[in-house]
Motif scaffolding. Structure first.
Motif, PDB file in Angstrom:
ATOM      1  N   LYS A 180       0.704  -1.479  -0.335  1.00 53.42           N
ATOM      2  CA  LYS A 180      -0.388   0.078  -0.023  1.00 53.42           C
ATOM      3  C   LYS A 180       0.854   1.437  -0.275  1.00 53.42           C
ATOM      4  CE  LYS A 180      -3.709  -1.686   2.637  1.00 53.42           C
ATOM      5  NZ  LYS A 180      -4.112  -2.619   3.612  1.00 53.42           N
TER       6      LYS A 180
ATOM      7  N   ALA B 233       1.013   5.503   0.572  1.00 50.90           N
ATOM      8  CA  ALA B 233       0.519   6.488   0.470  1.00 50.90           C
ATOM      9  C   ALA B 233       1.306   8.038   0.277  1.00 50.90           C
ATOM     10  CB  ALA B 233      -0.255   6.546   2.065  1.00 50.90           C
TER      11      ALA B 233
ATOM     12  N   VAL C 189       0.369   1.867   6.435  1.00 53.81           N
ATOM     13  CA  VAL C 189       0.712   1.098   4.577  1.00 53.81           C
ATOM     14  C   VAL C 189       2.602   0.931   4.379  1.00 53.81           C
ATOM     15  CG1 VAL C 189      -0.996   3.258   4.178  1.00 53.81           C
ATOM     16  CG2 VAL C 189       1.458   4.415   4.959  1.00 53.81           C
TER      17      VAL C 189
END
Length: 337
Positions: free
Chosen positions: A173, A175, A219
């Motif tokens: 993930k 970010a 994240v």
């Protein structure tokens, strides 16, 4: 696998560097080329009884200090351990290069000698940081004070490859650091970067992340400019040291608290290890044609050994070539990000 090391870089060179290299040879089954002042290396080997099996020495008469202007040092100190080592790497005489020396000089050398990947305007430093749930990668953590949106987009692509290939995270993930979760938050650079990251098919972009949420580790790749990243990195390191010190102080308060410590001793060991930067050893210079690892300037043998482990993982994971392939998809017209 052959790893080239800068034997003269770092606060505790060459002794701790060589100790870490000797440990890496035994644990990771790599061969090492130690570049540096042969006399100083020989003296350190003798004084500390360092096993030099599978470690060869390449003499370099000069050293780059932390006070040297980075680009000038790379251009003029041509027989320094850092320059000689990176030239060997660029010539294919080793698989990766590791140094605990000047970050600025290493960045300049990686750019001028090892050369950038196509699609990369400037290399970034990717630092693995422990989080509450799992480690995350912060980049850029200090190489580029200011970044264009395209650079942040390229960082996200390279960071994703690193997490997949080195730390084994599936679909990391990504970010973007910002002062709010909304897409319209931040400077014009960050607003534009957010739009680019949304369109980047090489990554799993989850939006903005506020600084207060970063330490949770929800994240996997945290993207920002080098100024912001370096502030986050140093604040995180300072808080970690403060927390460990404060907790230690609580348990040393009196006889009863010392007794209580015996019941949580194993848990505290795990906690301290989780916050120990030496466990990760170094940061990859992302965006250059061969693996270049920046070890912490104050690296001890353990930290440098783990930096060599990172170098080995990058080579085995074919990280650089995979980054090049992904970047080619992101910038198909060859425009530098």
């Amino acid at each position: 696998m052959k790893i080239i090391i800068d034997a003269m870089g770092g606060d505790h060179a060459p002794a701790e560097i060589l100790k870490g290299a000797a440990q890496a040879v035994k644990e990771y089954h790599v061969s090492i080329v130690a570049v540096g002042n042969a006399e100083k290396i020989a003296q350190a080997v003798k004084e500390h009884s360092i096993d030099m099996d599978q470690i060869t020495i390449v003499n370099a008469s000069e050293e780059i200090s932390m006070c040297d202007e980075p680009t000038a040092a790379i251009r003029h100190k041509k027989d320094s351990s850092m320059v000689v080592g990176m030239r060997m790497l660029a010539a294919g005489e080793g698989d990766a290069f590791v140094s605990a020396g000047s970050t600025g000089a290493l960045l300049a050398g990686a750019t001028l000698i090892v050369k950038r990947l196509k699609g990369v305007k400037r290399p970034a430093i990717g630092t693995v940081i422990p989080g509450a749930n799992h480690p995350f990668l912060l980049l850029d953590s200090g190489a580029n004070v200011e970044c264009r949106p395209e650079m942040l987009d390229a960082f996200a692509t390279m960071g994703t490859v690193y997490m997949e290939k080195v730390l084994g995270v599936k679909q990391p993930k990504v970010a973007l650091v910002n002062n709010g979760a909304e897409e319209t938050k931040g400077t014009p650079t960050y607003v534009t970067a957010h739009a680019l990251l949304k369109q980047n098919s090489n990554i799993q972009f989850v939006g903005n992340v506020e600084p207060k949420d970063i330490p949770q580790g929800d994240v996997d790749v945290v993207v920002c400019d080098g100024f912001t990243g370096n502030v986050i990195l140093k604040l995180t390191e300072g808080l970690a040291k403060m927390l460990v010190g404060q907790i230690k102080g609580v348990f040393l308060k009196n006889a009863l608290t010392k007794l209580a410590f015996l019941f949580v001793k194993d848990g505290m060991k795990d906690f301290k290890k989780k916050l120990d930067a030496d466990e990760y050893g170094g940061a990859l210079m992302m965006g250059v044609q061969h693996p270049v690892i920046k070890a912490h300037g104050s690296s001890n043998a353990k930290a440098f050994k783990n930096a060599i482990r990172q170098a080995k993982a990058c080579v085995e994971g074919n990280v650089v070539n995979t980054m090049a392939e992904k970047l080619a998809l992101t910038v198909p017209d060859g425009t530098e990000g």
